[in-house]
Design a protein around this motif. Structure first.
Motif, PDB file in Angstrom:
ATOM      1  N   GLU A   1      10.700  -4.855  -7.642  1.00 10.84           N
ATOM      2  CA  GLU A   1      12.085  -5.310  -7.669  1.00 10.84           C
ATOM      3  C   GLU A   1      12.587  -5.618  -6.261  1.00 10.84           C
ATOM      4  N   ALA A   2      12.289  -4.714  -5.304  1.00  3.34           N
ATOM      5  CA  ALA A   2      12.676  -4.982  -3.917  1.00  3.34           C
ATOM      6  C   ALA A   2      11.972  -6.223  -3.397  1.00  3.34           C
TER       7      ALA A   2
ATOM      8  N   LYS B   1       0.809  -1.224   0.000  1.00  9.06           N
ATOM      9  CA  LYS B   1       0.000   0.000   0.000  1.00  9.06           C
ATOM     10  C   LYS B   1       0.838   1.269   0.000  1.00  9.06           C
ATOM     11  N   THR B   2       2.169   1.145   0.087  1.00  7.99           N
ATOM     12  CA  THR B   2       3.009   2.333   0.171  1.00  7.99           C
ATOM     13  C   THR B   2       4.353   2.078  -0.486  1.00  7.99           C
ATOM     14  N   SER B   3       4.908   3.127  -1.101  1.00 12.05           N
ATOM     15  CA  SER B   3       6.215   2.989  -1.743  1.00 12.05           C
ATOM     16  C   SER B   3       7.339   2.987  -0.726  1.00 12.05           C
ATOM     17  N   ASP B   4       7.174   3.723   0.362  1.00 10.98           N
ATOM     18  CA  ASP B   4       8.173   3.750   1.429  1.00 10.98           C
ATOM     19  C   ASP B   4       7.578   3.062   2.656  1.00 10.98           C
ATOM     20  N   PRO B   5       8.003   1.852   2.943  1.00  8.90           N
ATOM     21  CA  PRO B   5       7.359   1.076   4.022  1.00  8.90           C
ATOM     22  C   PRO B   5       7.494   1.711   5.399  1.00  8.90           C
ATOM     23  N   ARG B   6       8.412   2.681   5.548  1.00  4.92           N
ATOM     24  CA  ARG B   6       8.554   3.326   6.858  1.00  4.92           C
ATOM     25  C   ARG B   6       7.312   4.100   7.247  1.00  4.92           C
TER      26      ARG B   6
ATOM     27  N   PHE C   1      12.367  -8.190   7.769  1.00  2.00           N
ATOM     28  CA  PHE C   1      12.446  -7.093   6.801  1.00  2.00           C
ATOM     29  C   PHE C   1      11.047  -6.579   6.501  1.00  2.00           C
ATOM     30  N   VAL C   2      10.977  -5.358   5.979  1.00  2.00           N
ATOM     31  CA  VAL C   2       9.726  -4.754   5.515  1.00  2.00           C
ATOM     32  C   VAL C   2       9.979  -4.216   4.114  1.00  2.00           C
TER      33      VAL C   2
END
Length: 479
Positions: free
Chosen positions: A253-254, A228-233, A246-247
């Motif tokens: 690709e990641a 739901k988000t490009s930056d998991p933070r 990991f998140v």
């Protein structure tokens, strides 16, 4: 002497009749006393259910023939008595027993020929109106016995606290069903879970609750994919990412890199299990700190598997992701790697059927179409209108309500569940507080072995080519 004997014989039947009548009166008086005591000792809600049960029983023989739940005994049709007069035909009415329940009245029915499950299901609407209840649901308990549930109101309107599992149990709680039973998913030998439904109906909250239920156990590790988000933070899973190995955000690709690591774990796990416990069967001994249960949570997993509009290398990457997701769903169960795939787009163009079909348990919140419900729960949901997830679209009433299948004891049937109330902030704080239990169990990649002899041969071959060319050139010049 004879007259006394005759008198004795004449009074004996009257004596037996008097005793039988006294027994019947006594039994009736006892039943009346017992029912009166139960009624007086009951709560107001229980009294309502008792009155409803008595009303259903008292009116049943008159109601049944009028809604097609009785049958004329053909053996009595056209039969004449000894005087030649036609006898009245006999109408056979199914026998019922009523039991008051907190949610309404449970009715056990003994079926009769040509009045079975199908006829009762067709008459459910008429029964609900006649009994003045919200809904009537019919189930087949065993041959010749049906269970009819007359439901008063909507039992799923009741909110209950989330039921946390015992410290030694391997169960993911969900909530309570309409009949008050607590429902959960047993993790032993489970291939995986699919969680489907439209946004903002409770998918992520439920999955966070599952993580919290296991976060305090060192023999469990987590891997989070937040689609739901490009930056998991900055997403829902970033808040609890400190507990996970990991998140990953929505970058395919990641995700591909981390899926590759999980597949490597699955492939290497059997050897590690045999070394630790002498068998490759994970659930024979269960999770340990050395070889923990790995919960792989993929929220909005379609973002890692949807190839719509992609070509070339982008499509190849997504196809690779699909194959690895399939490996997790097919091979993870036996080695303790469990996939939980959450999505709002559960159709086959977004998630391969090879992945969906291997996920044993299904949880479906509100969906817009029955096709979406079928993708999450299976084709049989089309024949079960009582549990149709398209009826859950009213947010005021149905946020936190889902339909489940594939649970132990449920088989291929369905059930509705109200998820236990969870405070997302408190849940996130608790999960983050267990970060010290985090441990990376992904095995290191195998070292790349260089064949020295092959490299030497290539070097030698590289030196001989120019010499051969020079020799050929000399030959041409001489000629």
């Amino acid at each position: 002497m004879d007259s006394v004997t005759l008198d004795g014989l004449g009074t004996a039947p009257l004596l037996f009749a008097g005793i039988a009548l006294a027994i019947l009166v006594g039994w009736g008086a006892f039943r009346l006393f017992l029912n009166s005591f139960r009624y007086l000792a009951a709560t107001p809600v229980q009294r309502d259910r008792l009155r409803l049960a008595w009303r259903i029983s008292a009116r049943w023989k008159r109601l049944a023939p009028n809604i097609g739940l009785a049958r004329v005994d053909q053996n009595t049709k056209g039969v004449r008595d000894w005087q030649g007069n036609t006898k009245a035909t006999v109408t056979v009415v199914p026998k019922i027993k009523t039991y008051p329940e907190p949610w309404g009245v449970r009715v056990l029915v003994s079926t009769i020929p040509k009045v079975g499950l199908e006829e009762w299901e067709k008459a459910a609407g008429w029964l609900a109106d006649a009994w003045q209840v919200e809904t009537v649901e019919v189930n087949r308990l065993k041959p010749s016995v049906l269970e009819v549930r007359a439901v008063v109101g909507n039992p799923l309107d009741e909110h209950r606290p989330y039921s946390w599992p015992a410290a030694d149990s391997w169960v993911l709680p969900i909530g309570h069903n309409p009949w008050g039973r607590e429902i959960g998913i047993s993790l032993r030998q489970l291939s995986g879970i699919k969680v489907a439904g439209m946004p903002a109906y409770g998918k992520t909250t439920l999955m966070l609750g599952w993580v919290a239920a296991l976060a305090g156990r060192p023999e469990v590790q987590f891997a989070f994919f937040d689609g739901k988000t490009s930056d998991p933070r900055y997403g829902d899973w970033g808040e609890v990412g400190s507990r996970a190995m990991f998140v990953v955000g929505d970058n395919p690709e990641a995700a591909n890199q981390k899926l590759t690591e999980l597949v490597r774990l699955i492939k290497d796990r059997p050897a590690a299990l045999v070394e630790e416990r002498g068998t490759h069967r994970f659930w024979k001994t269960g999770p340990t700190t050395e070889n923990p249960l790995v919960l792989v949570v993929m929220d909005e997993c379609h973002n890692y598997a949807d190839t719509l509009g992609l070509t070339g290398k982008d499509k190849q990457l997504i196809d690779h992701n699909k194959r690895m997701m399939q490996t997790i769903s097919k091979e993870g169960r036996s080695v303790g790697v469990l996939g939980i795939f959450g999505t709002q787009k559960q159709t086959s163009d977004a998630i391969p059927t090879a992945v969906r079909d291997n996920l044993e348990a299904g949880v479906c919140f509100a969906v817009a179409t029955i096709d979406a419900g079928e993708a999450a729960l299976g084709a049989a949901i089309r024949k079960d209108p009582d549990n149709d997830p398209t009826a859950l679209v009213d947010k005021d009433a149905s946020v936190g309500v889902c339909v489940v299948t594939g649970l132990p004891g449920l088989g291929a049937r369905y059930d509705r569940v109200r998820v236990g109330d969870l405070d997302e902030d408190q849940v996130a704080q608790y999960i983050a507080s267990t970060a010290a239990l985090r441990r990376d169990v992904i095995p290191a990649p195998a070292p790349v072995v260089t064949d020295v002899s092959a490299a030497a041969d290539e070097t030698m071959a590289g030196q001989t080519v120019p010499l051969q060319k020079k020799t050929n050139a000399r030959r041409r010049k001489a000629s």
